[in-house]
Design a protein around this motif. Structure first.
Motif, PDB file in Angstrom:
ATOM      1  N   ARG A 287      68.152   2.290   3.225  1.00  0.00           N
ATOM      2  CA  ARG A 287      67.433   3.066   2.330  1.00  0.00           C
ATOM      3  C   ARG A 287      68.273   4.218   1.703  1.00  0.00           C
ATOM      4  O   ARG A 287      68.417   4.155   0.362  1.00  0.00           O
ATOM      5  N   ASP A 288      68.959   4.956   2.471  1.00  0.00           N
ATOM      6  CA  ASP A 288      69.787   6.000   2.109  1.00  0.00           C
ATOM      7  C   ASP A 288      71.116   5.597   1.313  1.00  0.00           C
ATOM      8  O   ASP A 288      71.443   5.994   0.311  1.00  0.00           O
ATOM      9  N   VAL A 318      68.462  -5.991  12.783  1.00  0.00           N
ATOM     10  CA  VAL A 318      67.197  -5.911  11.943  1.00  0.00           C
ATOM     11  C   VAL A 318      67.598  -5.689  10.267  1.00  0.00           C
ATOM     12  O   VAL A 318      67.014  -5.820   9.308  1.00  0.00           O
ATOM     13  N   ALA A 319      68.757  -5.008  10.206  1.00  0.00           N
ATOM     14  CA  ALA A 319      69.455  -4.723   8.840  1.00  0.00           C
ATOM     15  C   ALA A 319      69.285  -5.985   8.106  1.00  0.00           C
ATOM     16  O   ALA A 319      69.211  -5.906   6.923  1.00  0.00           O
ATOM     17  N   VAL A 324      67.334  -7.630   2.942  1.00  0.00           N
ATOM     18  CA  VAL A 324      66.572  -8.761   2.190  1.00  0.00           C
ATOM     19  C   VAL A 324      65.345  -8.326   1.481  1.00  0.00           C
ATOM     20  O   VAL A 324      65.117  -8.528   0.422  1.00  0.00           O
ATOM     21  N   ARG A 325      64.513  -7.656   2.474  1.00  0.00           N
ATOM     22  CA  ARG A 325      63.183  -7.214   2.097  1.00  0.00           C
ATOM     23  C   ARG A 325      63.349  -6.270   0.920  1.00  0.00           C
ATOM     24  O   ARG A 325      62.593  -6.300  -0.163  1.00  0.00           O
ATOM     25  N   LEU A 326      64.217  -5.362   1.066  1.00  0.00           N
ATOM     26  CA  LEU A 326      64.691  -4.176   0.060  1.00  0.00           C
ATOM     27  C   LEU A 326      64.772  -4.814  -1.118  1.00  0.00           C
ATOM     28  O   LEU A 326      64.321  -4.405  -2.150  1.00  0.00           O
ATOM     29  N   ALA A 328      64.593  -8.037  -2.412  1.00  0.00           N
ATOM     30  CA  ALA A 328      63.785  -9.029  -2.923  1.00  0.00           C
ATOM     31  C   ALA A 328      62.505  -8.562  -3.423  1.00  0.00           C
ATOM     32  O   ALA A 328      61.846  -8.580  -4.366  1.00  0.00           O
ATOM     33  N   ASP A 329      61.801  -7.984  -2.021  1.00  0.00           N
ATOM     34  CA  ASP A 329      60.536  -7.372  -2.272  1.00  0.00           C
ATOM     35  C   ASP A 329      60.359  -5.916  -3.228  1.00  0.00           C
ATOM     36  O   ASP A 329      59.337  -6.030  -4.018  1.00  0.00           O
ATOM     37  N   GLU A 330      61.186  -5.245  -3.100  1.00  0.00           N
ATOM     38  CA  GLU A 330      60.948  -3.958  -3.509  1.00  0.00           C
ATOM     39  C   GLU A 330      62.013  -3.799  -4.757  1.00  0.00           C
ATOM     40  O   GLU A 330      61.563  -3.230  -5.485  1.00  0.00           O
ATOM     41  N   HIS A 331      62.978  -4.621  -4.969  1.00  0.00           N
ATOM     42  CA  HIS A 331      63.845  -4.665  -6.042  1.00  0.00           C
ATOM     43  C   HIS A 331      63.702  -5.817  -7.056  1.00  0.00           C
ATOM     44  O   HIS A 331      64.526  -5.881  -8.044  1.00  0.00           O
ATOM     45  N   GLY A 332      63.097  -6.945  -6.555  1.00  0.00           N
ATOM     46  CA  GLY A 332      62.716  -8.107  -7.259  1.00  0.00           C
ATOM     47  C   GLY A 332      63.793  -8.931  -7.284  1.00  0.00           C
ATOM     48  O   GLY A 332      63.891  -9.847  -8.265  1.00  0.00           O
ATOM     49  N   MET A 333      64.765  -9.133  -6.409  1.00  0.00           N
ATOM     50  CA  MET A 333      65.951  -9.857  -6.707  1.00  0.00           C
ATOM     51  C   MET A 333      65.074 -11.182  -6.126  1.00  0.00           C
ATOM     52  O   MET A 333      64.276 -11.260  -5.241  1.00  0.00           O
TER      53      MET A 333
END
Ligand code: 26Q
Length: 794
Positions: A287-288, A318-319, A324-326, A328-333
């Protein structure tokens, strides 16, 4: 290059004594003086630190993010003083203030936020990243308690919590305003067409930054460690109702995540807290770095141009799914693009082939803590299968295999020595290597010459400076220039004097610390590393007993007096390793008390081995023990530190020993033992251990003595099971290599007596070890894996 003189530094120290510590010269404690000096030094690092960060930002250059559960930093004060080149100023300033610089420096506790090789490698890499001027962050956990403290009680290892933060950490800057919320558990929902993870609980990750100053202060990077804190500090309602435990519980649960370093470097303990630790620091770091990328005006498609993320083993693997989650899910890629983008940023370093050390998490636990990540793992697995036809699974036997996940999510995977990297391809990730033939590569480990020669060995540093000049700490291959002096009598004498002085220094240290007298005229034969069966401290000890027998049988023969030194900790739950520690201590008691042999042979095992102890012992070593079962030690880095400081090595063809021997020359290395291929073959022979024991009268005698209770009078059966294991279940082939090892040790004895030729060989070791600088290793990662460049070098 910032520089300041003694008078200025003296003023700065006094200013901190008065204003930061609110005391004065008349009342200051040793702690106050140390902190005042440290703060004055830290001030010197601040401006170049900020400058480095703004230059990194302006240049738009790629940043390297080194994610590691462990950073085994040791003390920092000498590192900063050395790299800022202010040692003389610091010494003189403290002398003028009536303080003893050396004893103040020694009061800094080690930052022991690591178990051993992997954590220390991370620390050396940070030093080299700064020295090379590559913009980088080290990301890890700010453990409240580092590696446990070891003591011996009747020869048995005892463990106690370590408390390095007791007097505060002067080097860190806490940034309480920089907090990142990290979730666990909960559910995955579709909310207006978007997949959303709704965690059940969360904790805050709070930033603690430490400057990492490179050689001559030309570049400074950041070690950013995360501390876990509760989202709501305290349940006031519960407290007011008198429910004090309940009131504090949320805070405890949160803080427990960064409470303590796991002291287990062998087994996947499968504990929920460990997985929480891994996700906690990995998610905070991602996130940072994403925030930094966006703040600098970039979009996410260009992430791989600006970001290289190195995973130090699978502990932060787990990175993969989290990035991927950040994206795809959070930034819409789109999911496919998110996977490709994440892979282009990620690389993974493997540090072990031992099956018990490969991380696997039960699907049940993984899915409970990280439900969305489990889904993404399955998506990644399917996309890997669809695009390659590969049958390799990430999830197998109801477990998530983190090694496979890391290989599939990374664009490069490296082993840590030439031999290890070959074995990773052949034996560990065989099928994945066939699927991705360019992915698996090698980067042989290295060590920082600043800490591991310049700082720890001032005697040798001076001699080298006098002989080849002073540019070698940042260009270690220059040590080659010493070769020309290897036959020069005056140089040989000075090299031997440096070694003798370092042995004297170690003798004084152990006298002062433990009240033990050792004789610096003996050969110092040293094995310091984690206690592990594959590292074969037991074989070293059996050889010690066999030598004791030979000396006892023939005490007037011409023996080469030896001090056998052991150092290292066993994982608290590793029963066999702890039995070996007990046996070493029992043997030490018996041998050191034997008037017939003790002038020829002694055993020393100082408790609580750490980085600082290594800095004392390595320069004092004549013979370095690197005797692991071939194929088991991924690289080793202690082996490099010894050879660089002018010790001979006795070792197997394992890990980086192979390359060390190639560099220093076979004639300057004591080789013994089976090769990795021979080890595999020998294991197939029925009763191979008992056969080896039967074929060796020396080994038979030693094993029978231990079984008879010679070293455990009053508790005859203490080592029955340990010896039974040796006879029937000698997985690491101690018995098979024993005779060869014993015989080569006798060659060592004979060679050591010819002190001129011995010293000549040790000079050639130092002269030819330049390649093992971690600067070379980091330059290799930068070129082959990260595609990152230096902002200080052309
Ligand atoms: C795993 C799961 C749960 C708890 C702890 C762990 C864990 C912790 C530490 C697993 C492994 C480690 C450390 C491994 C390590 O230090 N490996 C060493 O890495 C060095 C640097 O590459 C090599 O030189 C050594 O050969 C290798 O043993």
């Amino acid at each position: 290059m910032p520089s300041l003189d003694a008078a200025q530094l003296q003023d700065e120290v006094l200013r901190h004594l008065h204003l930061s510590l609110a005391t004065d010269e008349a009342n200051a404690s040793d702690r106050d003086w140390r902190l005042a000096l440290s703060l004055a030094i830290r001030d010197q690092a601040v401006k170049p630190w900020l400058e480095s960060e703004s230059r990194a930002k302006e240049s738009g250059a790629k940043r390297v993010y080194y994610l590691s559960m462990e950073f085994l930093m040791g003390r920092l004060i000498e590192d900063l003083i050395t790299n800022l080149r202010i040692e003389d100023a610091a010494r003189n300033a403290m002398a003028a203030l009536g303080q003893d610089y050396d004893s103040l420096v020694k009061r800094e506790p080690d930052a022991a936020l690591g178990n051993g090789g992997l954590g220390r490698l991370a620390a050396c890499f940070l030093d080299s990243l700064s020295t090379l001027g590559i913009p980088a962050f080290g990301y890890g956990i700010r453990y409240e308690h580092g590696l446990f403290e070891q003591s011996f009680e009747d020869g048995r290892q005892m463990e106690e919590a370590e408390t390095w933060l007791k007097a505060g950490d002067v080097w860190e800057i806490e940034r309480p305003e920089r907090q990142i919320s990290i979730g666990f558990g909960g559910k995955v929902k579709e909310i207006s067409g978007k997949t959303t993870w709704i965690p059940a609980e969360s904790v805050l990750a709070v930033t603690h930054d430490t400057p990492v100053v490179g050689w001559e202060g030309n570049w400074t990077n950041t070690l950013r460690l995360w501390a876990a804190r509760p989202v709501t500090p305290f349940d006031l309602d519960a407290f007011n109702k008198g429910k004090y435990k309940k009131a504090a519980k949320a805070e405890m649960d949160a803080r427990n995540i960064s409470r303590v370093l796991y002291p287990d470097d062998t087994t996947d303990i499968g504990k929920e807290l460990r997985l929480k630790q891994e996700f906690f620091f990995t998610a905070a770091s991602l996130r940072d770095l994403l925030q930094r990328h966006l703040d600098e005006g970039n979009d996410l498609t260009s992430l791989p141009n600006h970001v290289a993320i190195q995973l130090n083993d699978t502990h932060p693997a787990v990175a993969g799914p989290e990035l991927v989650r950040l994206l795809a899910d959070e930034h819409g890629m789109a999911m496919d693009e998110a996977i490709t983008t994440a892979r282009a940023c990620l690389a993974y370093t493997n540090h072990t082939l031992l099956p018990e050390a490969l991380e696997r998490w039960s699907v049940k636990l993984f899915g409970k803590l990280l439900p969305r990540h489990l889904q993404i793992v399955k998506i990644v697995e399917k996309s890997h299968a669809d695009s390659t036809g590969s049958k390799i699974k990430i999830i197998e036997d109801k477990h998530v295999k983190m090694g496979e996940l890391a290989v599939i999510m990374a664009h490069k995977v490296n082993g840590v020595s030439a031999l290890h990297s070959e074995l990773v391809k052949e034996n560990l990730f065989t099928d994945l290597h066939a699927t991705y033939p360019d992915r698996l590569v090698n980067q042989t480990n290295g060590i920082t010459p600043r800490r591991w020669l310049y700082e720890c060995n001032p005697q040798l540093r001076t001699l080298i400076n006098d002989t080849i000049g002073t540019a070698w700490p940042a260009d270690l291959e220059q040590l080659k220039g010493l070769e020309a002096h290897a036959d020069d009598d005056a140089f040989i004498a000075r090299f031997a004097e440096a070694k003798a002085a370092n042995k004297q220094r170690m003798a004084e240290w152990i006298k002062h610390r433990d009240g033990i007298t050792i004789d610096p005229a003996m050969m110092f034969d040293i094995q310091i590393k984690r206690l592990h069966e594959y590292k074969r401290q037991l074989m070293n000890l059996l050889e010690t007993v066999a030598l004791w027998n030979d000396i006892s049988d023939n005490p007037t023969a011409n023996w080469t007096p030896r001090l056998k030194v052991f150092g290292g900790k066993a994982a608290p739950g590793y029963v066999v390793a702890k039995e070996i520690i007990h046996l070493i201590n029992d043997v030490a008691v018996k041998l050191n008390a034997d008037p017939k042999t003790r002038d020829m042979l002694q055993v020393l095992y100082p408790a609580n081995y750490n980085v600082t102890m290594a800095e004392m012992m390595i320069p004092a070593t004549d013979l370095s023990e690197q005797i692991s079962t071939a194929g088991k030690e991924a690289s080793g880095t202690g082996n490099m530190k010894f050879a660089l400081n002018g010790a001979m090595t006795i070792g197997t063809l394992d890990g980086a020993n192979v390359e060390i021997r190639e560099h220093v020359g076979a004639e300057n290395f004591y080789l013994f033992g089976l090769t990795a291929a021979e080890v595999e073959e020998r294991r197939k022979v029925k009763d191979f251990a008992q056969k080896a024991i039967d074929a060796s009268p020396r080994l038979t005698r030693v094993v029978e003595q231990i079984e008879a209770g010679v070293f455990s009078p009053g508790d005859k059966d203490r080592y029955t099971s340990l010896m039974e294991r040796l006879r029937t279940d000698d997985y690491f082939l101690v018995t098979c290599d024993f005779d060869d090892y014993f015989n080569v040790q006798r060659t060592v004895d004979a060679d050591y007596r010819n002190s001129r030729d011995w010293t000549r060989k040790t000079i050639l070791n130092t002269a030819r070890m330049g390649w093992f600088s971690s600067d070379r290793t980091i330059a290799g990662y930068a070129k082959d894996i990260w595609n990152a460049r230096s902002l200080t070098k052309g």
